[in-house]
Design a protein around this motif. Sequence first.
Motif, PDB file in Angstrom:
ATOM      1  N   GLY A 202     -38.027 -20.277 -12.459  1.00 15.53           N
ATOM      2  CA  GLY A 202     -38.286 -18.884 -12.145  1.00 15.53           C
ATOM      3  C   GLY A 202     -38.038 -17.933 -13.288  1.00 15.53           C
ATOM      4  O   GLY A 202     -38.103 -16.720 -13.115  1.00 15.53           O
ATOM      5  N   ALA A 203     -37.786 -18.467 -14.503  1.00 13.12           N
ATOM      6  CA  ALA A 203     -37.373 -17.624 -15.626  1.00 13.12           C
ATOM      7  C   ALA A 203     -38.408 -16.571 -15.989  1.00 13.12           C
ATOM      8  O   ALA A 203     -38.063 -15.466 -16.420  1.00 13.12           O
ATOM      9  CB  ALA A 203     -37.071 -18.511 -16.838  1.00 13.12           C
ATOM     10  N   ALA A 204     -39.699 -16.894 -15.841  1.00 12.67           N
ATOM     11  CA  ALA A 204     -40.748 -15.941 -16.219  1.00 12.67           C
ATOM     12  C   ALA A 204     -40.891 -14.808 -15.211  1.00 12.67           C
ATOM     13  O   ALA A 204     -41.496 -13.775 -15.522  1.00 12.67           O
ATOM     14  CB  ALA A 204     -42.082 -16.665 -16.361  1.00 12.67           C
ATOM     15  N   TYR A 205     -40.318 -14.974 -14.038  1.00 13.32           N
ATOM     16  CA  TYR A 205     -40.481 -13.974 -12.976  1.00 13.32           C
ATOM     17  C   TYR A 205     -39.375 -12.930 -13.079  1.00 13.32           C
ATOM     18  O   TYR A 205     -38.401 -12.921 -12.333  1.00 13.32           O
ATOM     19  CB  TYR A 205     -40.499 -14.662 -11.613  1.00 13.32           C
ATOM     20  N   THR A 206     -39.557 -12.057 -14.055  1.00 13.21           N
ATOM     21  CA  THR A 206     -38.511 -11.089 -14.395  1.00 13.21           C
ATOM     22  C   THR A 206     -38.614  -9.783 -13.618  1.00 13.21           C
ATOM     23  O   THR A 206     -37.673  -8.987 -13.625  1.00 13.21           O
ATOM     24  CB  THR A 206     -38.576 -10.773 -15.892  1.00 13.21           C
ATOM     25  N   GLU A 207     -39.758  -9.544 -12.966  1.00 14.50           N
ATOM     26  CA  GLU A 207     -39.929  -8.286 -12.221  1.00 14.50           C
ATOM     27  C   GLU A 207     -39.774  -8.550 -10.726  1.00 14.50           C
ATOM     28  O   GLU A 207     -40.432  -9.423 -10.163  1.00 14.50           O
ATOM     29  CB  GLU A 207     -41.315  -7.693 -12.500  1.00 14.50           C
ATOM     30  N   GLN A 208     -38.890  -7.785 -10.090  1.00  5.62           N
ATOM     31  CA  GLN A 208     -38.658  -7.933  -8.657  1.00  5.62           C
ATOM     32  C   GLN A 208     -39.450  -6.899  -7.867  1.00  5.62           C
ATOM     33  O   GLN A 208     -39.780  -5.831  -8.373  1.00  5.62           O
ATOM     34  CB  GLN A 208     -37.171  -7.803  -8.336  1.00  5.62           C
ATOM     35  N   SER A 209     -39.732  -7.237  -6.609  1.00  7.24           N
ATOM     36  CA  SER A 209     -40.542  -6.358  -5.781  1.00  7.24           C
ATOM     37  C   SER A 209     -40.091  -6.442  -4.324  1.00  7.24           C
ATOM     38  O   SER A 209     -39.801  -7.543  -3.832  1.00  7.24           O
ATOM     39  CB  SER A 209     -42.018  -6.746  -5.885  1.00  7.24           C
ATOM     40  N   PRO A 210     -40.055  -5.300  -3.595  1.00 11.78           N
ATOM     41  CA  PRO A 210     -39.705  -5.330  -2.166  1.00 11.78           C
ATOM     42  C   PRO A 210     -40.929  -5.460  -1.263  1.00 11.78           C
ATOM     43  O   PRO A 210     -40.838  -5.197  -0.065  1.00 11.78           O
ATOM     44  CB  PRO A 210     -39.036  -3.968  -1.970  1.00 11.78           C
ATOM     45  N   TYR A 211     -42.071  -5.855  -1.827  1.00 13.99           N
ATOM     46  CA  TYR A 211     -43.334  -5.902  -1.072  1.00 13.99           C
ATOM     47  C   TYR A 211     -43.845  -7.336  -0.939  1.00 13.99           C
ATOM     48  O   TYR A 211     -43.507  -8.213  -1.739  1.00 13.99           O
ATOM     49  CB  TYR A 211     -44.429  -5.100  -1.788  1.00 13.99           C
ATOM     50  N   TRP A 212     -44.718  -7.545   0.055  1.00  7.23           N
ATOM     51  CA  TRP A 212     -45.595  -8.717   0.097  1.00  7.23           C
ATOM     52  C   TRP A 212     -46.993  -8.256  -0.268  1.00  7.23           C
ATOM     53  O   TRP A 212     -47.499  -7.274   0.278  1.00  7.23           O
ATOM     54  CB  TRP A 212     -45.606  -9.355   1.488  1.00  7.23           C
ATOM     55  N   ARG A 213     -47.632  -8.967  -1.189  1.00  8.36           N
ATOM     56  CA  ARG A 213     -48.972  -8.597  -1.649  1.00  8.36           C
ATOM     57  C   ARG A 213     -49.969  -9.714  -1.340  1.00  8.36           C
ATOM     58  O   ARG A 213     -49.705 -10.878  -1.634  1.00  8.36           O
ATOM     59  CB  ARG A 213     -48.958  -8.310  -3.145  1.00  8.36           C
ATOM     60  N   TYR A 214     -51.099  -9.336  -0.774  1.00 10.11           N
ATOM     61  CA  TYR A 214     -52.234 -10.224  -0.463  1.00 10.11           C
ATOM     62  C   TYR A 214     -51.928 -11.225   0.649  1.00 10.11           C
ATOM     63  O   TYR A 214     -52.764 -11.461   1.512  1.00 10.11           O
ATOM     64  CB  TYR A 214     -52.724 -10.994  -1.693  1.00 10.11           C
TER      65      TYR A 214
END
Length: 440
Positions: A202-214
């Motif tokens: 998961g190292a590349a996943y540096t941006e967090q989000s409180p949403y579900w998309r698509y």
Amino acid sequence: MSVPPMPRRTAYAVLAALAAVVVLISTAIFVGVGNSDGSLDAAARKSGGSAAPASAGTWVGTWSTSAAAAEPNTLRGYAGMSIRNVVHTSVGGSQARIQLSNLYSARPLTITHASLALAAAPSNPTAAAGTMRRLTFGERSWVTIPPGQAATSDPVRLDIPEAADLLVTTYTPRASGSVTYHPHARQTSYLARGDRTEDTAGAAYTEQSPYWRYLTAVDVWSTEAHGAVAVIGDSITDGITSTAGANHRWTDFLAERLRTEPDAPRYSVLNSGISGNRVLTDGTQVPPNNPSALSRFERDVLSRTGVKAVVVELGVNDILRPPHQTDADAIVGGLRRLTEQAHARGLRVVGATLAPFYGHRGYTPRLEAVRQQVNTRIRSGEVFDAVVDFDQALRDPVSPLRLRPAYDSGDHLHPSDDGYRAMARALDLDDLKGGAAAEL
């Protein structure tokens, strides 16, 4: 001039070539670029449902959410980025498939790479070892979803536990228009630059989000679950004040009861709550953001896979949100139409009384009178097959005229985790059993 007869070997070759052409044409027609109705049940019919025989189990929804709106400031979409949605299963299975929605874009959405995996730890973007699976759509690694439509993936084999976190990752290489999303996920998902779809780390996943998309649904092939209960509601069902990442919405507590209690129907739970949702009135966007229950009932409830029963928790926002609906008959009529649509599919409907809103900034005695009128009608049995009394569940059990300590008496009136648990306990699980009741 006469034509000499064709040699037998040559004739067989011509016939074989013609047969191959027919197969290719048929396959092209079959595959397409996604399901026009977006339903997962439609995908099962087209694909034969599974690589496993029908006697081995059944397809059932294990998780769902409702497309609520176009994400603000996303006219270019997320070109060149990987979106890793984290979702929580209610039941397990041996295969899985997903649904992606492009409901709120005016442009086609092309997904060139998609994957499914188990999370190595709760709310974590790292995949558990050996669980990463590439997803296909009509046996292609890519899918183009037209504006306003949805597409369902082919099934993949993966042992999926109940009450587990899944990672569903999509990559879009180019601008795709507004992003269809669900804003109140109460779950952290992740984004990464570039195509990191099948990264197990998961190292590349540096941006967090409180949403579900698509992503709007996940189905599993289950030998344990006998069906699903679909819950349509507003922010209380959306669980917007539950602890983020803990899966403490009232529907999560209901799923726990259905998994663990003796004699409980073995159903999964599908959450179709949207914060601020109303029975009668859409939002103002085109297509409507926060679409009314009546306009989204087919898409968000009736088309979900394996639904056997429906719970309706709606009506408060019709009264509280401007323009205020002060005609109790209109709200009750809308709720009855939902019941009638479910009955037409042979589904049983449990309806919730409207939760108390004394202490809300929009409270007035006139609006409270409308709420009481609607609740009287619901309790009378004229609207639903059975009733769960959330009005009482959210009141203090010692002093019923007061709200529970676990129910916020501030501007927005939402339960804490304990309040959501009390709501799940208030539902009689026997009310979910059986089909539609006689004509109401």
